[in-house]
Structure formats: C-alpha cells, structure tokens
Design an enzyme around this catalytic site. Sequence first.
Site, mmCIF file in Angstrom:
data_model
loop_
_atom_site.group_PDB
_atom_site.id
_atom_site.type_symbol
_atom_site.label_atom_id
_atom_site.label_comp_id
_atom_site.label_asym_id
_atom_site.label_seq_id
_atom_site.Cartn_x
_atom_site.Cartn_y
_atom_site.Cartn_z
ATOM 1 N N ASN A 12 40.798 -41.152 -99.218
ATOM 2 C CA ASN A 12 41.912 -41.456 -98.328
ATOM 3 C C ASN A 12 42.454 -42.817 -98.763
ATOM 4 O O ASN A 12 41.896 -43.852 -98.427
ATOM 5 C CB ASN A 12 41.400 -41.484 -96.883
ATOM 6 C CG ASN A 12 42.497 -41.794 -95.889
ATOM 7 O OD1 ASN A 12 43.631 -42.104 -96.263
ATOM 8 N ND2 ASN A 12 42.164 -41.712 -94.621
ATOM 9 N N LYS A 19 39.332 -45.210 -98.451
ATOM 10 C CA LYS A 19 38.136 -44.752 -97.755
ATOM 11 C C LYS A 19 37.633 -43.528 -98.497
ATOM 12 O O LYS A 19 38.442 -42.715 -98.950
ATOM 13 C CB LYS A 19 38.482 -44.349 -96.310
ATOM 14 C CG LYS A 19 38.803 -45.519 -95.415
ATOM 15 C CD LYS A 19 38.966 -45.033 -93.973
ATOM 16 C CE LYS A 19 39.882 -45.964 -93.211
ATOM 17 N NZ LYS A 19 40.680 -45.332 -92.185
ATOM 18 N N ARG A 96 43.586 -37.043 -99.116
ATOM 19 C CA ARG A 96 44.463 -37.012 -97.955
ATOM 20 C C ARG A 96 45.853 -37.437 -98.423
ATOM 21 O O ARG A 96 46.011 -38.500 -99.017
ATOM 22 C CB ARG A 96 43.968 -37.981 -96.892
ATOM 23 C CG ARG A 96 44.930 -38.066 -95.744
ATOM 24 C CD ARG A 96 44.516 -39.126 -94.764
ATOM 25 N NE ARG A 96 45.433 -39.144 -93.641
ATOM 26 C CZ ARG A 96 45.809 -40.243 -93.009
ATOM 27 N NH1 ARG A 96 45.357 -41.418 -93.385
ATOM 28 N NH2 ARG A 96 46.640 -40.164 -91.996
ATOM 29 N N HIS A 185 48.619 -36.467 -88.533
ATOM 30 C CA HIS A 185 47.253 -36.244 -88.025
ATOM 31 C C HIS A 185 46.918 -34.753 -87.984
ATOM 32 O O HIS A 185 46.047 -34.329 -87.219
ATOM 33 C CB HIS A 185 47.068 -36.783 -86.577
ATOM 34 C CG HIS A 185 47.131 -38.267 -86.433
ATOM 35 N ND1 HIS A 185 47.734 -38.866 -85.356
ATOM 36 C CD2 HIS A 185 46.643 -39.264 -87.208
ATOM 37 C CE1 HIS A 185 47.632 -40.185 -85.474
ATOM 38 N NE2 HIS A 185 46.969 -40.446 -86.593
ATOM 39 N N HIS A 213 45.038 -37.018 -79.967
ATOM 40 C CA HIS A 213 44.391 -37.821 -81.012
ATOM 41 C C HIS A 213 44.776 -39.273 -80.755
ATOM 42 O O HIS A 213 45.909 -39.685 -81.021
ATOM 43 C CB HIS A 213 44.858 -37.358 -82.401
ATOM 44 C CG HIS A 213 44.306 -38.191 -83.525
ATOM 45 N ND1 HIS A 213 43.366 -37.718 -84.408
ATOM 46 C CD2 HIS A 213 44.551 -39.469 -83.893
ATOM 47 C CE1 HIS A 213 43.053 -38.678 -85.277
ATOM 48 N NE2 HIS A 213 43.776 -39.752 -84.982
ATOM 49 N N GLY A 215 43.857 -42.759 -81.754
ATOM 50 C CA GLY A 215 43.223 -43.775 -82.588
ATOM 51 C C GLY A 215 44.089 -45.013 -82.527
ATOM 52 O O GLY A 215 44.707 -45.290 -81.499
ATOM 53 N N ARG A 246 52.471 -49.345 -82.679
ATOM 54 C CA ARG A 246 53.773 -48.666 -82.726
ATOM 55 C C ARG A 246 54.272 -48.357 -81.317
ATOM 56 O O ARG A 246 53.483 -47.998 -80.439
ATOM 57 C CB ARG A 246 53.675 -47.349 -83.506
ATOM 58 C CG ARG A 246 53.272 -47.497 -84.946
ATOM 59 C CD ARG A 246 53.412 -46.159 -85.681
ATOM 60 N NE ARG A 246 52.773 -46.215 -86.971
ATOM 61 C CZ ARG A 246 51.736 -45.457 -87.333
ATOM 62 N NH1 ARG A 246 51.240 -44.548 -86.509
ATOM 63 N NH2 ARG A 246 51.216 -45.583 -88.530
ATOM 64 N N MET A 288 41.350 -51.123 -77.651
ATOM 65 C CA MET A 288 41.200 -50.711 -76.248
ATOM 66 C C MET A 288 39.997 -51.384 -75.577
ATOM 67 O O MET A 288 40.018 -51.651 -74.379
ATOM 68 C CB MET A 288 41.093 -49.180 -76.190
ATOM 69 C CG MET A 288 41.256 -48.598 -74.825
ATOM 70 S SD MET A 288 42.758 -49.129 -73.934
ATOM 71 C CE MET A 288 44.024 -48.081 -74.644
ATOM 72 N N GLY A 335 39.260 -42.747 -82.122
ATOM 73 C CA GLY A 335 38.590 -43.946 -81.611
ATOM 74 C C GLY A 335 38.707 -44.151 -80.104
ATOM 75 O O GLY A 335 37.698 -44.324 -79.413
ATOM 76 N N GLY A 337 40.157 -41.914 -77.838
ATOM 77 C CA GLY A 337 39.891 -40.652 -77.134
ATOM 78 C C GLY A 337 38.408 -40.347 -77.019
ATOM 79 O O GLY A 337 37.935 -39.833 -76.006
ATOM 80 N N GLU A 389 38.096 -35.801 -89.932
ATOM 81 C CA GLU A 389 39.143 -35.457 -90.893
ATOM 82 C C GLU A 389 38.587 -35.303 -92.297
ATOM 83 O O GLU A 389 39.047 -34.459 -93.067
ATOM 84 C CB GLU A 389 40.236 -36.543 -90.855
ATOM 85 C CG GLU A 389 41.021 -36.503 -89.551
ATOM 86 C CD GLU A 389 41.839 -37.760 -89.288
ATOM 87 O OE1 GLU A 389 41.238 -38.760 -88.848
ATOM 88 O OE2 GLU A 389 43.048 -37.740 -89.520
HETATM 89 P P1 ADP Z 1 42.510 -45.169 -86.970
HETATM 90 O O1 ADP Z 1 41.746 -44.128 -87.742
HETATM 91 O O2 ADP Z 1 43.831 -44.728 -86.443
HETATM 92 O O3 ADP Z 1 42.535 -46.531 -87.594
HETATM 93 P P2 ADP Z 1 40.398 -44.886 -84.986
HETATM 94 O O4 ADP Z 1 40.480 -43.441 -84.645
HETATM 95 O O5 ADP Z 1 39.210 -45.355 -85.726
HETATM 96 O O6 ADP Z 1 41.711 -45.428 -85.643
HETATM 97 O O7 ADP Z 1 40.500 -45.699 -83.612
HETATM 98 C C1 ADP Z 1 40.463 -47.099 -83.602
HETATM 99 C C2 ADP Z 1 40.665 -47.575 -82.175
HETATM 100 O O8 ADP Z 1 39.688 -46.969 -81.322
HETATM 101 C C3 ADP Z 1 40.443 -49.062 -81.983
HETATM 102 O O9 ADP Z 1 41.625 -49.779 -82.240
HETATM 103 C C4 ADP Z 1 40.049 -49.154 -80.522
HETATM 104 O O10 ADP Z 1 41.222 -49.302 -79.730
HETATM 105 C C5 ADP Z 1 39.459 -47.811 -80.221
HETATM 106 N N1 ADP Z 1 38.015 -47.853 -79.972
HETATM 107 C C6 ADP Z 1 37.018 -47.796 -80.871
HETATM 108 N N2 ADP Z 1 35.823 -47.859 -80.269
HETATM 109 C C7 ADP Z 1 36.064 -47.973 -78.941
HETATM 110 C C8 ADP Z 1 35.233 -48.093 -77.779
HETATM 111 N N3 ADP Z 1 33.906 -48.104 -77.849
HETATM 112 N N4 ADP Z 1 35.864 -48.183 -76.583
HETATM 113 C C9 ADP Z 1 37.199 -48.166 -76.498
HETATM 114 N N5 ADP Z 1 38.021 -48.053 -77.537
HETATM 115 C C10 ADP Z 1 37.469 -47.967 -78.757
#
Ligand code: ADP
Length: 403
Positions: A12, A19, A96, A185, A213, A215, A246, A288, A335, A337, A389
């Site tokens: 990716n 990654k 990806r 996604h 989704h 993240g 965003r 979050m 992340g 969700g 993914e």
């Molecule tokens: P991406 O792949 O889009 O970079 P992820 O799916 O890894 O993102 O999600 C990252 C986000 O998940 C972080 O910015 C944070 O807001 C949230 N996150 C990760 N762990 C936790 C947690 N334990 N509690 C709440 N939010 C979390």
Amino acid sequence: MTATATRVLVLNSGSSSVKYQLIDMNDGTRLAVGLVERIGEQTSRLAHTPLAAGGDKRETEGAIADHDAALKAVAAELAADGLGLDSPQLAAIGHRVVHGGLKFTEPTVIDDAVLKEIERLVPVAPLHNPANITGIRTAQAMRPDLPQVAVFDTAFHATMPEYAARYAIDVETADAHRIRRYGFHGTSHAYVSRKTAALLGKDPSEVNVIVLHLGNGASASAVAGGRCVDTSMGLTPLEGLVMGTRSGDIDPAVTFHLKRVAGMSTDEIDVLLNKKSGLIGLCGDNDMREIRRRIDEGDERARLAFDIYIHRLKKYIGAYSAVLGRVDAVAFTAGVGENAAPVREAAVAGLEEMGMAVDASLNAVRSDEPRLISPEYARVAVAVVPTDEELEIAQQTYALVNA
Ligand code: ADP
C-alpha cells in the site's frame, strides 16, 4: 508461479509511506508486516515485524530517499528473515490502487496497458494514484517475472446504479471530465459487508448492510445483497462523512466564496478542505481518543466537533436506510468504528423507531473479533466488524493469479 507459491506480498504505497504485509494464503497467516514512513525526508523510519520468525519489531531510522530505496529496504528486511522477494513461495504482489475509474471494476493483473490507464486516472486522483504507480513500478523492477495485481479502492462501488453515481450537473461537462461518484475504501466495504453477513449466519446475497468505515478517512456505504448501491465518498475521498482532516459534505458554493471573498487560491482551498477541516479543523485534534479525553474534561470545542461528526453519521444511517428499504445490519469498522464505543453509542442513539439500538455492556467489550452490539430485541443488528483490507487485497490477488 509454482504449486508451492502460496504467499502474497501486499503493498500500500502512499505519497510518503509504504505499508506492507506478507501473507500466507493457506490460512491467512501474517508472516511479516511493516511500514516505511517519511520517505524522502532525513527522518525516514522503517518498522518491520517478522511475525513468522516470532521476532520483535525492528525499527531503523535514517534517510530513505524514494520509494525505490524504501522497497529495497523492505526487501532486505524480509530477506533477513528468509522471506526475501526472490522466494519461490511468493505467488504475487498485490497493490492497493486508490482510483480505478470506470474501467477497473475487478482486480487486474498489471501490464503496460493497465499501468497507462492507471496513469490516465491521475487527474481524478492526484493525491493517490501517483504514489500507487511508483510502488508498482518499483516492485516490477525488483520482480519483473512475478504477477503484480492492482486491487482498486473504487471497484466495489462500480455496481452503484447510475442514479446514485451521477451528480446532477450538466451531463456533457461531467462526462468530458469523468466527474461522477466513484467511492473509495471499497476493499473494506466489500470485506466488512461480507463478514457482517457471516456474523448473521447468512449469505451476503440475503442481507442489506450499512457499512460505516470510520478511520482517519471515513465513508459509509449501502450494500444490498452483497452489491454496493450507494456510498458517501465521491469523485474524490472528500465527500460525505466528517473525517479526521476532511470536511465531508459541504455546499460547493463555499469554495467560490473562499475564492471570491477570502481571496484563497484553488490549492489553498484544497488544503483547507482535505487537510485542515473535519475534526482537526473543528477542534484541533483528529484522534478520537484525544477528543473523548477533552470532552471528559468539559472541553466545549471538542464536544461540538464530536456532535457534528455524529450528526453527519446519523444523516447517512437515515439516508441509507431509505435507500435500502430494509436494513439487516449496521456495521462499524476501522480505527474509530472498531474502538470508539461512544461514537457507536451516539450514532445509533434515538434510532429505536428504526429498529436500531446498542446494548451498553456489549458495546463496551473490546475484541478483535466481529461481534454484535445490539440488544436481542432490536430488529436491526448493530455490529463491530474489524476490517482487514490487506487480507482482502491478498485474497483477491491470489484468486486472480490462480484463476
Ligand atoms: P486510516 O487507516 O484512515 O489512517 P484508521 O482506520 O487506522 O485510519 O483509524 C485511525 C483513527 O482511529 C485515529 O485517528 C483515531 O481517531 C481512531 N482510533 C484508533 N484507536 C482508537 C481508540 N482506541 N479509541 C478511539 N479512537 C481510536
């Protein structure tokens, strides 16, 4: 490819990161996972975890000039564990690719024509496709004999009906510039909607699922009987939900206003909406966990950012309930969700009339497994379904090279 070739390397490639995961397709075992960050800077970092060897994470810091150097460094790490790219057990490399346009609706073995077409899509994905292309070229140079497969973020959404995909603007202008809703996604929405059906003990064709989704980037999709019928991201990943940085949905006239009245350039507006908006624009944090911590301390800006985030989520749950007619499940993933119980609770709060509810104690459980968080009486299953993914890309890649 030989009969013993059962491994897939998933790459990716982002603009300044790569990654990767090496996966054994016999059982989906991760043999090695890692990440190269800050490519092109003095402070590049490679973190490699040789899971098969049971080894600890190895981290190296120091300038990695470009993607070519990054992949070579990754290859050296893999080779050190006896998992080198020259291994006969490597069946393929799965890449990806963010934007597949209208042309790529399935995983595709990459040849020169395919690569040219991915390049032709750069104008609609200027932030993503160039890095994906660099990753592909570099991997091809290292293993020219090996099948390289592109798995597109847009592909799963290709089943959207025309009335969901087409924006209500002049048709000629839209078509001349390939402007339409593509959605992103897709690999995650495909994986999670399928896993949700399995969690319900059903075939994907039997269930209607709203996938959220969430993240750092975030998108919702409406999946009817295994096929995507609508999704919140559009021509680019900017549209839809409130995200980490965003804005998501916004009156397009805001952009003219920023240009005419605030004197901002197109590039400045692009940066504002993609990088300085969403949660970070609203409260200065896009994580979050940090936002929840601030809310617990009584921080009003963090509270408002959270409420705006939740309000938008609710609108999409409502909209996609109407689009689907019957909803069997709402699935939270990525992340936020998967980890943020307060987000799940707030997004579903007040939707009892729609058959949706969250059980507080089930919602509080932390687990890596797909699980239901709705009470038994609820008509609609609310689920937490961890996305994967990389595994989905590996599976699609492996299936294609063995077809
Ligand atoms: P991406 O792949 O889009 O970079 P992820 O799916 O890894 O993102 O999600 C990252 C986000 O998940 C972080 O910015 C944070 O807001 C949230 N996150 C990760 N762990 C936790 C947690 N334990 N509690 C709440 N939010 C979390």
